[in-house]
Design a protein around this motif. Structure first.
Motif, short mmCIF file in Angstrom:
data_model
loop_
_atom_site.label_atom_id
_atom_site.label_comp_id
_atom_site.label_asym_id
_atom_site.label_seq_id
_atom_site.Cartn_x
_atom_site.Cartn_y
_atom_site.Cartn_z
N GLU A 247 0.56 -1.27 0.12
CA GLU A 247 -0.03 0.37 -0.02
C GLU A 247 1.10 1.35 0.29
O GLU A 247 0.16 2.76 -0.03
CB GLU A 247 -0.80 0.53 0.93
CG GLU A 247 -2.16 -0.81 0.97
CD GLU A 247 -3.72 -1.28 1.64
OE1 GLU A 247 -3.08 -0.15 2.44
OE2 GLU A 247 -4.26 -2.11 2.38
N GLN A 248 1.34 0.98 1.06
CA GLN A 248 2.86 2.74 0.71
C GLN A 248 2.86 2.87 -0.94
O GLN A 248 3.70 4.02 -0.95
CB GLN A 248 4.10 1.70 2.03
CG GLN A 248 3.73 2.06 3.17
CD GLN A 248 4.26 1.75 3.88
OE1 GLN A 248 6.15 2.11 3.47
NE2 GLN A 248 5.10 1.64 4.65
N ARG A 249 3.13 1.70 -1.82
CA ARG A 249 3.62 2.00 -2.94
C ARG A 249 3.05 3.05 -3.83
O ARG A 249 2.56 4.03 -4.12
CB ARG A 249 3.12 1.11 -3.76
CG ARG A 249 3.75 1.10 -5.43
CD ARG A 249 3.58 -0.26 -6.40
NE ARG A 249 4.30 -0.10 -8.00
CZ ARG A 249 4.92 -0.12 -8.44
NH1 ARG A 249 6.19 -0.27 -7.01
NH2 ARG A 249 5.34 -0.41 -9.70
N TRP A 250 0.98 3.29 -2.70
CA TRP A 250 0.14 4.03 -3.22
C TRP A 250 -0.24 5.59 -3.27
O TRP A 250 -0.77 6.20 -3.47
CB TRP A 250 -0.55 2.96 -4.12
CG TRP A 250 -0.12 2.28 -4.86
CD1 TRP A 250 0.05 1.99 -6.37
CD2 TRP A 250 -0.76 0.51 -4.37
NE1 TRP A 250 0.72 1.02 -6.62
CE2 TRP A 250 -0.35 -0.24 -5.67
CE3 TRP A 250 -0.78 -0.49 -3.65
CZ2 TRP A 250 -0.22 -1.44 -5.77
CZ3 TRP A 250 -1.30 -1.41 -3.40
CH2 TRP A 250 -0.56 -2.15 -4.76
N PHE A 251 -0.53 4.92 -1.19
CA PHE A 251 -0.90 5.50 -0.35
C PHE A 251 -0.11 6.34 -0.30
O PHE A 251 1.25 5.87 0.68
CB PHE A 251 -2.13 5.05 -0.13
CG PHE A 251 -2.88 4.54 -0.51
CD1 PHE A 251 -4.12 4.44 -1.75
CD2 PHE A 251 -3.44 3.20 -1.23
CE1 PHE A 251 -4.79 4.73 -2.85
CE2 PHE A 251 -3.97 2.25 -1.21
CZ PHE A 251 -4.80 3.33 -2.66
#
Length: 699
Positions: free
Chosen positions: A141-145
């Motif tokens: 998720e840290q890739r996008w958010f």
């Protein structure tokens, strides 16, 4: 049930709600990236929740786009479509009195946030941002958010509405009359799995009684059980209702599978759940009054320094519409042409009465319904009682115990507990002295059962008739023995206690009390007679539980002992203070005089444990006792319940003076009337307020 509901409602002048909020958790069938189709599926879930009578609906994480969009989350077309679809959902639900959540990505400045929009009656209330973004295993998720900013990103206009908060901690509080306990917090999936979930702040600092979790938790072997433990555990720690909505069918199965398991927990118990892969909706009535009562009675329920404190409180009304929603910084009351709240007479439509709940209260709240759990609980309670007595015996160095053994339920349980305590200490059972003291009402059945039970258990048994001593006492005080009044009855009870006390001095032991919790609550004990002992082993055990403890002992011991115990269980409950009938049967039946213990234990539990008002307890009882019990226990008409409810409150208040000087005894459950522990009440408190409410329920 309809007849019972009509009869109960006929005893009330106005429609009432009892603090039950119906909430739901659902999983729409989606397609990854099909925002318009997903919005339609979400609307179907909203309609289904409304048809089910729910007022709050939790939906999964990123359900408007799909959780498994991957790098598409940075695509402007997807982001714009999600915002537009949310605007359409708000418009389509402008006349729907339901607070529901929608998971979607929200772009603000240089960041994209994993958000949950809270919507009600056409108004966007706020955008809760996920705080804890997993980036381990299958999660990226840290890739996008970006995670929720510590102090929030402020208020932003979104979905065609005026600015709303974009932050990690928002509590939505209902401003409608009588709905002050409706306070809703939202967290997102992983937020629950961390050591200090945001819901802790929401509950402690923001007062949230309901937590909604929008989740996309992939399914692997064994994860469901762990997920259930997290949800139930958090609801227990926070004294809250917790609705967990999980992603399911339609999410990409490239590498993962999502089961759509939906859960609702209340104060540690899962009260509604769906099967994995079923696409069912979980619906439950949660008791906000009970949750608030739990918080009020716990002095450790306080916001402390460990709370983050970064919370935003947003007021809402189930009556609002999006087009009349107040602007940022404007109170609801100041909004043009917008009623601040629902009219008071309409609020009963939002919280349910105990007559309408999906999950009626159990008939026997002190007794587990599941046979396996009940057997385990009985064994644990017997150990608790025996351990308490064991410690007292060891402390005093006493090797002798004296019990008045009548052949009734309570003295039988006391004897079983005392024998167990002696066994724990390695003391000979002959140090237990069971005393039968036949009086004017003693029957052959009870005396025989007492003697046979003592023989089977290997304890000392002796008979000391009290008739002569009581007659001499009558002569001393000038009482006519043909007048079988309260003096006639209590003189026998006090003579028995004198015998036991003096015999304990003679034997170097002490007297074991036999009275149970139900009798102490009703004051069904003679002051300074059976009311008094040196240690009351049954003081924490209600009558409905006494029966199961004796039955459990019968199952465990077997043989002739079991046969005796089962006959004792079949014997009517009686103090045996009045002469028997002509055929030698018991003439004095306790439950004909003070009422069914099954009802009184129900009243006692809900009055003492949660502080419920008489009206709510009455309606709960009407629902619980509308049909016969599975064990053949009778159903009760509303008028019968109301009659004995009044008796309960009248006696409970009038008899407090007896409870103010109770002897020591172990607490074994969540309710106790010990003046040194759970219950501190003045002996001269007036019952008028409670009796007036009960009288207002009469036709």
């Amino acid at each position: 049930m309809d007849e019972v509901k009509a009869a109960c409602q006929a005893t009330s002048e106005i429609a009432v709600s009892d603090g039950y909020l119906r909430i739901a958790a659902a999983t729409p069938k989606i397609r990854v990236g099909d925002v318009a189709g997903n919005a339609a599926a979400i609307l179907e879930c909203v309609d289904a929740a409304v048809r089910a009578g729910a007022r709050v609906l939790a939906l999964p994480e990123l359900c408007l786009t799909g959780y498994t969009c991957g790098d598409l989350f940075h695509d402007r077309a997807l982001l714009r479509a999600a915002e537009s679809a949310l605007s359409g959902l708000l418009e389509d639900t402008s006349d729907t009195p339901l607070l529901f959540t929608v998971g979607l990505p929200v772009a603000h400045r240089e960041n994209v946030y994993n958000c949950v929009a809270a919507c009600c009656a056409g108004r966007l209330l706020g955008l809760t941002v996920k705080r804890h973004l997993p980036n381990y295993g299958e999660f990226y998720e840290q890739r996008w958010f970006a995670p929720a900013p510590m102090n929030g990103a402020g208020f932003i206009p979104f979905a065609g509405q005026d600015p709303v908060p974009l932050m990690g901690g928002i509590v939505y509080t209902c401003s409608d009359p009588g709905l002050e306990d409706v306070r809703i917090g939202v967290e997102v999936c992983e937020d629950l799995w961390v050591p200090n979930p945001p819901s802790v702040d929401m509950a402690l600092s923001g007062g949230a009684t309901v937590i909604l979790n929008a989740s996309a938790s992939s399914e692997v072997l064994g994860k469901s059980a762990y997920r259930r433990s997290l949800v139930s555990g958090q609801s227990a720690r926070l004294y809250c209702a917790y609705a967990y909505a999980n992603a399911g069918e339609g999410e990409s199965t490239t590498d993962l599978v999502f089961s759509g398991e939906n859960l609702i927990a209340e104060n540690g118990s899962i009260v509604a759940s769906t099967s994995l892969f079923s696409r069912e909706m979980a619906v439950a009535d949660v008791d906000l009054e009970k949750l608030t009562a739990e918080r009020r009675r716990s002095n450790t329920w306080r916001a402390g320094e460990w709370c983050m404190g970064h919370l935003q409180t947003i007021d809402f009304s189930f009556a609002e519409t999006g087009e009349d929603a107040p602007a940022a910084g404007e109170s609801i009351a100041d909004a043009p042409n917008q009623p601040a709240v629902l009219p008071a007479e309409d609020t009963e439509l939002l919280l349910n009465s105990a007559l309408d709940v999906l999950r009626p209260a159990p008939r026997t709240p002190f007794v587990p319904a599941d046979p396996t759990q009940r057997a385990a609980s009985c064994e644990e309670i017997l150990d608790l009682q025996a351990a308490g007595l064991k410690t007292r015996l060891a402390h005093t160095g006493t090797h002798s115990a004296v019990i008045g053994l009548s052949g009734g339920l309570d003295s039988t349980l006391a004897l079983l507990v005392t024998v167990r305590a002696f066994d724990m200490l390695g003391l000979p059972r002959t140090g237990v002295h069971a005393v039968s003291m036949p009086g004017f009402g003693t029957t052959g059945r009870t005396k025989s059962n007492a003697e046979r039970l003592a023989e089977q258990l290997g304890v000392d048994f002796r008979t000391i008739a009290i008739g002569g001593a009581v007659r001499a006492h009558f002569a001393d005080i000038g009482h006519d023995p043909s007048v079988t009044d309260v003096t006639y009855e209590n003189a026998q009870a006090r003579e028995r206690t004198q015998v036991l006390m003096d015999l304990s001095n003679e034997l170097g032991g002490f007297v074991i009390g036999t009275g149970d919790l139900s009798e102490l609550a009703l004051g069904w004990a003679t002051y300074n007679a059976d009311h008094m002992s040196m240690y009351g082993v049954n003081a924490g055990v209600p009558k409905t539980l006494v029966r199961h403890l004796v039955s459990h002992a019968a199952d465990s011991l077997g043989g002739e002992t079991a046969a005796i115990l089962r006959d004792i269980l079949d014997t009517p409950v009686s103090p045996e203070l009045l002469p028997p009938t002509g055929d030698g049967e018991i003439a004095q039946c306790t439950e004909e005089l003070v009422g069914p213990y099954e009802l009184h234990d129900f009243f006692l539990f809900h009055m003492m444990r949660y502080g419920f008002a008489p009206g709510k307890i009455y309606r709960m009882a009407c629902r619980a006792f509308a049909e016969p019990g599975v064990d053949g226990a009778p159903a009760y008409e509303p008028a019968t319940i109301l009659f004995w409810l009044r008796t309960f409150y009248r006696r409970f208040f009038a008899q407090q003076f007896k409870r103010s000087c109770l002897p020591d005894g172990p607490k074994v459950g969540s309710v106790s009337v010990s003046p040194r522990g759970d219950w501190r009440m003045p002996s001269d408190a007036s019952a008028a307020l409670w009796l007036e409410e009960i009288d207002s329920l009469t036709a």
